[in-house]
Design a protein around this motif. Sequence first.
Motif, mmCIF file in Angstrom:
data_model
loop_
_atom_site.group_PDB
_atom_site.id
_atom_site.type_symbol
_atom_site.label_atom_id
_atom_site.label_comp_id
_atom_site.label_asym_id
_atom_site.label_seq_id
_atom_site.Cartn_x
_atom_site.Cartn_y
_atom_site.Cartn_z
ATOM 1 N N ARG A 1 -3.108 5.109 1.788
ATOM 2 C CA ARG A 1 -3.299 5.616 3.154
ATOM 3 C C ARG A 1 -2.926 7.089 3.241
ATOM 4 O O ARG A 1 -1.780 7.451 2.966
ATOM 5 C CB ARG A 1 -2.444 4.803 4.119
ATOM 6 C CG ARG A 1 -2.537 5.248 5.572
ATOM 7 C CD ARG A 1 -1.653 4.379 6.434
ATOM 8 N NE ARG A 1 -1.533 4.894 7.801
ATOM 9 C CZ ARG A 1 -0.742 4.370 8.730
ATOM 10 N NH1 ARG A 1 -0.021 3.295 8.434
ATOM 11 N NH2 ARG A 1 -0.680 4.909 9.930
ATOM 12 N N PRO A 2 -3.870 7.950 3.609
ATOM 13 C CA PRO A 2 -3.534 9.369 3.752
ATOM 14 C C PRO A 2 -2.852 9.645 5.092
ATOM 15 O O PRO A 2 -3.142 8.991 6.095
ATOM 16 C CB PRO A 2 -4.900 10.051 3.685
ATOM 17 C CG PRO A 2 -5.853 9.029 4.215
ATOM 18 C CD PRO A 2 -5.303 7.689 3.819
ATOM 19 N N PHE A 3 -1.945 10.607 5.097
ATOM 20 C CA PHE A 3 -1.296 11.053 6.323
ATOM 21 C C PHE A 3 -1.550 12.545 6.493
ATOM 22 O O PHE A 3 -1.682 13.280 5.510
ATOM 23 C CB PHE A 3 0.203 10.763 6.281
ATOM 24 C CG PHE A 3 0.535 9.306 6.376
ATOM 25 C CD1 PHE A 3 0.743 8.695 7.605
ATOM 26 C CD2 PHE A 3 0.622 8.519 5.229
ATOM 27 C CE1 PHE A 3 1.041 7.339 7.701
ATOM 28 C CE2 PHE A 3 0.923 7.166 5.305
ATOM 29 C CZ PHE A 3 1.128 6.576 6.553
ATOM 30 N N GLY B 1 8.664 1.544 6.936
ATOM 31 C CA GLY B 1 8.072 0.376 6.296
ATOM 32 C C GLY B 1 6.595 0.203 6.565
ATOM 33 O O GLY B 1 6.017 -0.843 6.259
ATOM 34 N N GLU B 2 5.942 1.222 7.122
ATOM 35 C CA GLU B 2 4.501 1.133 7.374
ATOM 36 C C GLU B 2 3.717 1.135 6.068
ATOM 37 O O GLU B 2 2.619 0.588 5.982
ATOM 38 C CB GLU B 2 4.045 2.301 8.244
ATOM 39 C CG GLU B 2 4.648 2.304 9.642
ATOM 40 C CD GLU B 2 4.253 3.542 10.415
ATOM 41 O OE1 GLU B 2 3.227 4.166 10.054
ATOM 42 O OE2 GLU B 2 4.961 3.903 11.374
ATOM 43 N N VAL B 3 4.272 1.787 5.042
ATOM 44 C CA VAL B 3 3.723 1.765 3.684
ATOM 45 C C VAL B 3 4.871 1.494 2.730
ATOM 46 O O VAL B 3 6.049 1.691 3.072
ATOM 47 C CB VAL B 3 3.025 3.093 3.309
ATOM 48 C CG1 VAL B 3 1.751 3.282 4.115
ATOM 49 C CG2 VAL B 3 3.965 4.282 3.500
ATOM 50 N N MET C 1 0.834 -1.197 0.000
ATOM 51 C CA MET C 1 0.000 0.000 0.000
ATOM 52 C C MET C 1 0.871 1.251 0.000
ATOM 53 O O MET C 1 1.883 1.303 0.689
ATOM 54 C CB MET C 1 -0.932 0.000 1.219
ATOM 55 C CG MET C 1 -1.747 1.282 1.375
ATOM 56 S SD MET C 1 -2.792 1.317 2.840
ATOM 57 C CE MET C 1 -4.045 0.125 2.362
ATOM 58 N N LEU C 2 0.451 2.253 -0.770
ATOM 59 C CA LEU C 2 1.163 3.517 -0.796
ATOM 60 C C LEU C 2 0.538 4.494 0.201
ATOM 61 O O LEU C 2 -0.635 4.394 0.543
ATOM 62 C CB LEU C 2 1.112 4.129 -2.196
ATOM 63 C CG LEU C 2 1.784 3.338 -3.322
ATOM 64 C CD1 LEU C 2 1.690 4.120 -4.620
ATOM 65 C CD2 LEU C 2 3.238 3.034 -2.984
ATOM 66 N N GLY C 3 1.341 5.432 0.658
ATOM 67 C CA GLY C 3 0.855 6.514 1.481
ATOM 68 C C GLY C 3 0.906 7.813 0.694
ATOM 69 O O GLY C 3 1.523 7.897 -0.365
ATOM 70 N N TYR C 4 0.252 8.835 1.215
ATOM 71 C CA TYR C 4 0.306 10.146 0.574
ATOM 72 C C TYR C 4 -0.063 11.228 1.574
ATOM 73 O O TYR C 4 -0.703 10.955 2.601
ATOM 74 C CB TYR C 4 -0.616 10.218 -0.648
ATOM 75 C CG TYR C 4 -2.104 10.173 -0.338
ATOM 76 C CD1 TYR C 4 -2.863 11.351 -0.278
ATOM 77 C CD2 TYR C 4 -2.764 8.964 -0.122
ATOM 78 C CE1 TYR C 4 -4.226 11.304 -0.005
ATOM 79 C CE2 TYR C 4 -4.113 8.918 0.142
ATOM 80 C CZ TYR C 4 -4.842 10.091 0.206
ATOM 81 O OH TYR C 4 -6.192 10.055 0.482
#
Length: 318
Positions: free
Chosen positions: A25-27, A40-42, A1-4
């Motif tokens: 996943r939004p941050f 490594g969370e995303v 999964m990617l974050g942004y």
Amino acid sequence: MLGYFGPAGTFTHQALRTLGTGDARPFSSVVSAITAAAAGEVEASLVPIENSVEGGVSATLDTLAAVGGLQIIREVVIPVQFGLYVRPGSTLADVTSVLTHPHAAAQCRGWLDAHLPKGADITEGGSTAGAAKEVSDPFSRYDAAICAPVAADMYNLVPAAERIGDNANAVTRFVLVGRRGPVAARTGDDRTTVVAFMHEDHPGALLDILQQFAFRGINLSRIESRPTKDQLGSYCFSIDAVGHIDDERMAAALKGLHRVCSEVTFLGSYPHAVVDGSPAPVQPPAPAGSTDRAYREAEAWFAEVTGRSVEQQSHVAD
């Protein structure tokens, strides 16, 4: 999964959608998006790094310089167009208070000065999408949000005015950042990003850095000084250079940086991305003696003269 860098409905979210990914996943901040990728969370996180009107994004530049083990995997460039959006039933004449992100306010300043009702206040908040969400609340103290059309649609706002940006050609560049790994193969149209830290402040310190690129004929598409946060007057330089680390002259330039700097952080070589119709950064032809072939021939000549292989040369004491 990617974050942004979120929330959903921001230009970063819009840029992410061009990558064709599924769930993401939004941050709430650039820092949290990048540190999540480092931990490594995303798999990787997409964050803004540069706007054609406002310049570099400080939070991204500073975090990339401070957090180790990161690499830019690719970049995305998208056009940026803002609108002034209100709740259904409202018009431009009803607007007394506007909420938006600081960069959006800056990019629409001329239009706002000319067209907002007299006395209207502009408040700068965390994101354009967050502004749209706030304004969608019928009890909000804000009458309008400056945001992207995607955010307005998401929160059922209607346009009081569209395309209000002062620069119709404005674009924002985003980078996908992940843990350090293999560098993408060179394409012939690439960009390399590094952060260079000076040994100490002295006359010509910046020139020492720039010369590593200049006399090898490497063009820089961006260079920005950023405080190291150690002490007042201590700066590092965030640099985008046109070319790939597998180019002999780029490799030589980075080695040169390592000689004249206290530290060099390599953040990756990756394909250059453009918006349709926008010019690519100019990479001049390699000066005489700076082609890949010239570097290889010089190495072979030196090995012949010294009677040592390239591997043996690297073990010779200083």
